[in-house]
Design a protein around this motif. Structure first.
Motif, PDB file in Angstrom:
ATOM      1  N   LYS A 177       0.866  -1.181   0.000  1.00  0.00           N
ATOM      2  CA  LYS A 177       0.000   0.000   0.000  1.00  0.00           C
ATOM      3  C   LYS A 177       0.901   1.229   0.000  1.00  0.00           C
ATOM      4  N   ILE A 178       0.589   2.189  -0.861  1.00  0.00           N
ATOM      5  CA  ILE A 178       1.340   3.439  -0.926  1.00  0.00           C
ATOM      6  C   ILE A 178       0.417   4.555  -0.461  1.00  0.00           C
ATOM      7  N   ASP A 179       0.603   4.945   0.799  1.00  0.00           N
ATOM      8  CA  ASP A 179      -0.156   6.037   1.415  1.00  0.00           C
ATOM      9  C   ASP A 179       0.894   7.042   1.904  1.00  0.00           C
ATOM     10  N   ILE A 180       1.130   8.061   1.115  1.00  0.00           N
ATOM     11  CA  ILE A 180       2.270   8.961   1.306  1.00  0.00           C
ATOM     12  C   ILE A 180       2.035   9.975   2.421  1.00  0.00           C
ATOM     13  N   ASP A 181       3.068  10.162   3.231  1.00  0.00           N
ATOM     14  CA  ASP A 181       3.140  11.287   4.168  1.00  0.00           C
ATOM     15  C   ASP A 181       3.952  12.347   3.421  1.00  0.00           C
ATOM     16  N   LEU A 182       3.283  13.371   2.917  1.00  0.00           N
ATOM     17  CA  LEU A 182       3.928  14.343   2.023  1.00  0.00           C
ATOM     18  C   LEU A 182       5.156  15.009   2.635  1.00  0.00           C
ATOM     19  N   GLU A 183       5.067  15.427   3.883  1.00  0.00           N
ATOM     20  CA  GLU A 183       6.210  16.116   4.488  1.00  0.00           C
ATOM     21  C   GLU A 183       7.393  15.171   4.677  1.00  0.00           C
ATOM     22  N   LYS A 184       7.129  13.942   5.089  1.00  0.00           N
ATOM     23  CA  LYS A 184       8.203  12.943   5.218  1.00  0.00           C
ATOM     24  C   LYS A 184       8.846  12.680   3.863  1.00  0.00           C
ATOM     25  N   LEU A 185       8.005  12.559   2.842  1.00  0.00           N
ATOM     26  CA  LEU A 185       8.508  12.290   1.495  1.00  0.00           C
ATOM     27  C   LEU A 185       9.406  13.431   1.021  1.00  0.00           C
ATOM     28  N   TYR A 186       8.947  14.654   1.187  1.00  0.00           N
ATOM     29  CA  TYR A 186       9.746  15.814   0.769  1.00  0.00           C
ATOM     30  C   TYR A 186      11.077  15.843   1.518  1.00  0.00           C
ATOM     31  N   TYR A 187      11.017  15.627   2.824  1.00  0.00           N
ATOM     32  CA  TYR A 187      12.220  15.589   3.678  1.00  0.00           C
ATOM     33  C   TYR A 187      13.196  14.512   3.186  1.00  0.00           C
ATOM     34  N   ASN A 188      12.683  13.316   2.929  1.00  0.00           N
ATOM     35  CA  ASN A 188      13.539  12.208   2.494  1.00  0.00           C
ATOM     36  C   ASN A 188      14.111  12.419   1.095  1.00  0.00           C
ATOM     37  N   MET A 189      13.373  13.113   0.233  1.00  0.00           N
ATOM     38  CA  MET A 189      13.899  13.437  -1.094  1.00  0.00           C
ATOM     39  C   MET A 189      15.081  14.393  -0.974  1.00  0.00           C
ATOM     40  N   ILE A 190      14.971  15.340  -0.050  1.00  0.00           N
ATOM     41  CA  ILE A 190      16.074  16.267   0.185  1.00  0.00           C
ATOM     42  C   ILE A 190      17.268  15.513   0.754  1.00  0.00           C
ATOM     43  N   ALA A 191      17.013  14.629   1.707  1.00  0.00           N
ATOM     44  CA  ALA A 191      18.089  13.835   2.315  1.00  0.00           C
ATOM     45  C   ALA A 191      18.804  12.990   1.271  1.00  0.00           C
ATOM     46  N   ALA A 192      18.059  12.493   0.295  1.00  0.00           N
ATOM     47  CA  ALA A 192      18.642  11.667  -0.765  1.00  0.00           C
ATOM     48  C   ALA A 192      19.298  12.508  -1.861  1.00  0.00           C
TER      49      ALA A 192
END
Length: 167
Positions: A93-108
């Motif tokens: 299941k893909i239920d995105i936490d938008l802020e976590k996703l944005y944060y992790n994209m920056i980290a990556a």
């Protein structure tokens, strides 16, 4: 060996020469970007299905979708249990936490993802800047000021450090 282990072995173990690795990641990042564009177009909808169904839905192969699931897993509201025995028939299941996703994209350091125009309607510019700053600060090491020998002791005794805890 489960699909996740196969993906990690293939993508990260170093058996690919530089040209093969560059081709693998270029193809992967292009597919990843398209999946994120589709997911961010309707972030409130929860995508679910088997690994094979998701690969078919996003017109990609099983290994690429496994890599995608591996990358997005910690940005979900509820992580999938993909670590053990992931197969084509495993339901995810893909239920995105938008802020976590944005944060992790920056980290990556995935600027091709966190700079997608879709973010402009999902998070305010101010909030995106805050998240960016939070992530950058999280990786900054701040050393405490060193206590001098003649400074008051850090334990609060009132004695000089050299006569108290600095012995």
């Amino acid at each position: 060996m489960g699909l996740l282990e196969q993906w990690r072995e293939y993508a990260y173990n170093g058996n690919l020469n530089q040209q093969e690795a560059n081709m693998l990641w270029a193809k992967y990042f292009a597919v990843e970007k398209e999946i994120y564009i589709e997911l961010l177009a309707d972030p409130s909808s929860i995508v679910s299905g088997t690994v094979k169904e998701l690969a078919d839905k996003y017109n990609t192969n099983i290994m690429t979708i496994v890599g995608f699931l591996d990358g997005i897993d910690e940005s979900l509201k509820e992580a999938n249990s993909i670590e053990n025995d992931l197969s084509e028939d495993t339901k995810v299941k893909i239920d995105i936490d938008l802020e976590k996703l944005y944060y992790n994209m920056i980290a990556a350091k995935a600027d091709w993802l966190y700079q997608l125009p879709e973010w402009e309607t999902l998070l305010t510019e101010e909030r995106r800047k805050e998240i960016y700053k939070e992530q950058k600060i999280s990786g900054t090491v701040v050393k405490d000021k060193k206590v001098g020998r003649n400074d008051p002791c850090i334990c609060g005794s009132g004695k000089k450090y050299k006569k108290c805890c600095g012995v």
